[in-house]
Write a protein that holds these residues in place. Structure first.
Motif, PDB file in Angstrom:
ATOM      1  N   LEU A  88       0.818  -1.204   0.000  1.00 42.73           N
ATOM      2  CA  LEU A  88       0.000   0.000   0.000  1.00 42.73           C
ATOM      3  C   LEU A  88       0.857   1.261   0.000  1.00 42.73           C
ATOM      4  N   ARG A 108       0.781   4.489  -2.395  1.00 40.09           N
ATOM      5  CA  ARG A 108       0.538   5.817  -1.824  1.00 40.09           C
ATOM      6  C   ARG A 108       1.603   6.822  -2.284  1.00 40.09           C
ATOM      7  N   GLU A 154      -5.587  12.211  -0.795  1.00 39.95           N
ATOM      8  CA  GLU A 154      -6.169  11.060  -0.111  1.00 39.95           C
ATOM      9  C   GLU A 154      -7.392  11.478   0.686  1.00 39.95           C
ATOM     10  N   SER A 187      -8.390   6.243   4.393  1.00 41.09           N
ATOM     11  CA  SER A 187      -7.597   5.018   4.380  1.00 41.09           C
ATOM     12  C   SER A 187      -7.899   4.249   5.649  1.00 41.09           C
ATOM     13  N   CYS A 188      -7.596   2.960   5.641  1.00 42.68           N
ATOM     14  CA  CYS A 188      -7.827   2.134   6.813  1.00 42.68           C
ATOM     15  C   CYS A 188      -6.826   0.994   6.832  1.00 42.68           C
ATOM     16  N   CYS A 212     -11.566  -1.230   8.532  1.00 43.37           N
ATOM     17  CA  CYS A 212     -12.026  -1.139   7.146  1.00 43.37           C
ATOM     18  C   CYS A 212     -13.470  -1.600   6.968  1.00 43.37           C
ATOM     19  N   ARG A 266      -5.620  -3.566   4.026  1.00 45.96           N
ATOM     20  CA  ARG A 266      -5.364  -2.125   4.000  1.00 45.96           C
ATOM     21  C   ARG A 266      -6.037  -1.531   2.760  1.00 45.96           C
ATOM     22  N   TYR A 267      -6.322  -0.230   2.846  1.00 43.76           N
ATOM     23  CA  TYR A 267      -7.069   0.414   1.763  1.00 43.76           C
ATOM     24  C   TYR A 267      -6.815   1.909   1.799  1.00 43.76           C
ATOM     25  N   LEU A 268      -6.810   2.510   0.622  1.00 40.41           N
ATOM     26  CA  LEU A 268      -6.810   3.970   0.522  1.00 40.41           C
ATOM     27  C   LEU A 268      -7.615   4.381  -0.695  1.00 40.41           C
ATOM     28  N   THR A 269      -8.168   5.588  -0.637  1.00 39.48           N
ATOM     29  CA  THR A 269      -8.922   6.115  -1.758  1.00 39.48           C
ATOM     30  C   THR A 269      -8.788   7.625  -1.803  1.00 39.48           C
ATOM     31  N   SER A 302      -8.523   4.015  -6.068  1.00 39.01           N
ATOM     32  CA  SER A 302      -8.597   3.303  -4.797  1.00 39.01           C
ATOM     33  C   SER A 302      -7.745   2.045  -4.885  1.00 39.01           C
TER      34      SER A 302
END
Length: 302
Positions: free
Chosen positions: A89, A93, A103, A106-107, A113, A136-139, A152
């Motif tokens: 991730l 990023r 951003e 995120s989590c 999440c 994990r995640y981001l958008t 994302s």
């Protein structure tokens, strides 16, 4: 950390992963995969205009998702097993930030999440991050062609997803509704007719409102010809397992028959549902254009 690449704007770089390059790319914003990642046939969804959702948060036990219509791309990659979700991730990023990425959310971790809560993410945005805790995640969004494109990234232990969404208006006037008279002519001449303007939610048997005009014409045909009996046959492309596609095609045919009975009061037995999955293609399943032709509903005279 190994850097991953974000290229703007480029043609869809599918050939490097064993996919034919597109002469006219569906999504002209390309996020290159993490170095050493692989993509299997069928692990990609790309549409010039489609509907999906972007996960934007998780609070109070409910997933927050923003509906989206426009150009969309979803790619699933298997990444090197010796690389952590954090490393995967963070590489994305950093590469996105270098392009002006803002951003939004995120989590880290399933609890934060909410990917398995409230119906999960898969039915909303197509990301299946599983039930493991290490996700994990981001958008967010970045500038592109005078507007902004949403990007994302979702990561679990073995795989990660990249979703790219470009807002745009749908092209209209490209499909003419097949009216009842033309359906009758086709049934008399060939015994069947494919209806391309019956639409479902992605991976689902839920009919979209855009299907109503076609359903109305089927109903008019059956009302005008009281002796006519038909099969409503669902077809899919070959992406995914055979049994799953057979079940989906059957469920879609059943949804059409249920709509004819419930919305248009077509008597039970006039239309019988059936599903053949990918077993009767109209075109090759090796290209997105061919797969689009193969996802259809047919009316067949009995």
């Amino acid at each position: 950390m190994r850097p991953t690449l974000l290229a703007l704007p480029l043609l869809f770089a599918g050939a490097a992963l064993g996919h034919p390059a597109l002469a006219q790319p569906v999504v002209d914003l390309v996020v290159e995969p993490y170095a050493g990642s692989t993509e299997r046939e069928g692990d990609r969804r790309e549409e010039e205009f489609g509907a999906t959702a972007r996960i934007t948060g998780f609070a109070g036990g409910e997933v927050q998702a923003a509906p989206f219509e426009g150009r969309l791309l979803l790619r699933r990659f298997s990444h090197p097993r010796d690389r952590s979700t954090l490393e995967i991730l963070e590489n994305y990023r950093q590469a996105l930030a270098a392009r002006g990425f803002v951003e939004e959310w995120s989590c880290a971790g399933r609890a934060a999440c909410g990917n398995t809560s409230d119906g999960g993410w898969n039915r909303r945005n197509g990301m299946n991050l599983g039930v493991g805790s290490d996700v994990r995640y981001l958008t967010g969004s970045l500038p592109h062609q005078g507007g902004r494109a949403f990007v994302s990234v979702g990561v679990e232990r073995a795989n990660h997803y990249v979703q790219v969404l470009q807002p745009r208006a749908m092209e209209t006037g490209r499909v003419a509704v097949v009216d009842a008279a033309r359906m009758a002519s086709a049934l008399e001449a060939e015994g069947r007719i494919a209806l391309e303007n019956i639409h479902f939610e992605f991976g689902s048997a839920a009919l979209l409102p855009s299907s109503t005009p076609a359903l109305e014409q089927i109903a008019r045909l059956l009302e005008a010809r009281p002796q006519l009996r038909v099969y409503v046959v669902g077809h899919t492309d070959s992406v995914g397992g055979l049994e799953a596609n057979l079940a989906l095609s059957r469920a879609r045919a059943e949804a059409v028959v249920a709509a004819l009975a419930g919305q248009f009061r077509i008597a039970a037995g006039r239309a019988v549902p059936a599903g053949v999955g990918p077993l009767a293609p109209l075109a090759t399943n090796a290209t997105e254009a061919g797969r689009a032709q193969n996802r259809r509903v047919e009316v067949v005279a009995r």
